[in-house]
Motif scaffolding. Structure first.
Motif: not given
Ligand code: GLU
Length: 303
Positions: A24-25, A57-58, A66-67, A293-298
């Motif tokens: 998170l940090l 984890i994902y 998170l992304r 930046s766009s992060a899509s699926s985990p």
């Protein structure tokens, strides 16, 4: 400056509150600067890494809100890159084969942890052995004194630390390395081809990480890692070692602390905001559009 940060878990057990804090940090710090957050799966220890832990984890990170960018870097897919670095060091006479104790070598595959005794400084028994004498199963060690001698005009190396407890510029001197680190193990064929120490340094450079955010228990590791960066001519990130999340008795949380696994809190109906509060982070900032930046699926994308 836009930060590029990363979270680099090993899929050898469930993520717990300490991992959540670190991830998170790193995510918040990247987001606050309009930067990028990356994920790296440190699965070089094939004996202990499990696909089900990686999947968890994902799932946990995604649940936390998170992304990250795809594709996710997985160390198990990068042995060619690590081998090239080892060959480079070998060609320069900076590594040698070593047939000494297994315990040291096992320790080299995983990142050090508070409460787990560091192996004693290696006395140099095999130092000076030619690479041609390498037998199956021999480790590869860095000849620290030779490595330092090849950098004389750049010593002492320095790194910048922004974590509150150790904030400032730190000198990586020959004295500290020879006293605290000894000749570190960088590779071994029958356990993993590369040590955590070397793989992390190469990957931080290849992922263009500007700020390494990780627990304070890895602070000492930075010294040999900075040396490796100099020897391999890699850019040096800024370091940010954060406080450790501890249990009620003050002990650092470990993978076996199932009671504090994110999955356990999820099963008890806690929400991501509860986890943020438990680790002492403010509520999730409102995300400015395009900040991460766009992060899509985990899920991970095949590479
Ligand atoms: N994979 C390491 C761990 O699980 C983290 C290493 C790092 O952040 O440099 O502790």
């Amino acid at each position: 400056m836009s930060l590029v940060t990363r979270f680099a878990p090993s899929p050898t057990g469930p993520l717990h509150l300490g991992h959540a804090y670190s991830a998170l940090l790193a995510h918040d710090m990247a987001r606050a600067t309009g930067g990028r957050f990356l994920l790296r799966i440190e699965d070089i220890d094939t004996a202990r890494s499990r696909p089900e832990w990686e999947a968890q984890i994902y799932d946990d990170l995604s649940w936390l809100g998170l992304r990250w960018e795809e594709p996710v870097l997985r160390q198990s897919e990068r042995s060619r890159v690590y081998d090239a670095a080892l060959s480079d060091l070998a060609a320069r006479g900076l590594i040698y084969p070593c047939s000494c104790r297994r315990g040291d070598i096992r320790a080299a595959v995983s990142a050090p942890q508070e409460g787990v005794a560091a192996p004693p400084v290696y006395p140099g028994t095999c130092r000076g052995r030619a690479m041609a004498t390498r037998k199956p199963g021999d480790a590869l060690r860095l000849d620290l004194a030779r490595g330092l001698a090849s950098l004389t005009d750049r010593l002492p190396l320095r790194f910048e630390e922004t974590g509150a407890a150790m904030q400032g510029s730190h000198a990586v001197t020959a004295e500290i390395l020879l006293r605290e680190t000894g000749d570190p193990v960088l590779g071994r064929k029958d356990v993993a081809e590369v040590s955590y120490l070397l793989a992390a340094v190469i990957d931080d450079a290849d992922q263009a990480v500007t700020t390494v955010i990780r627990g304070a228990d890895l602070f000492e590791t930075t010294f040999p890692q900075v040396l490796l960066q100099a020897l391999l001519d890699l850019p040096m990130p800024i370091y940010h070692h954060h406080r450790l999340i501890r249990d009620a008795a003050g002990k650092r949380l470990a993978k076996r602390d199932d009671a504090r696994a994110i999955a356990t809190y999820r099963a008890e109906s806690a929400g991501p905001e509860d986890i943020r509060a438990m680790v002492g982070l403010p509520p999730a900032p409102i995300q400015a559009s395009g900040a991460i930046s766009s992060a899509s699926s985990p899920s991970r994308t095949a590479r």
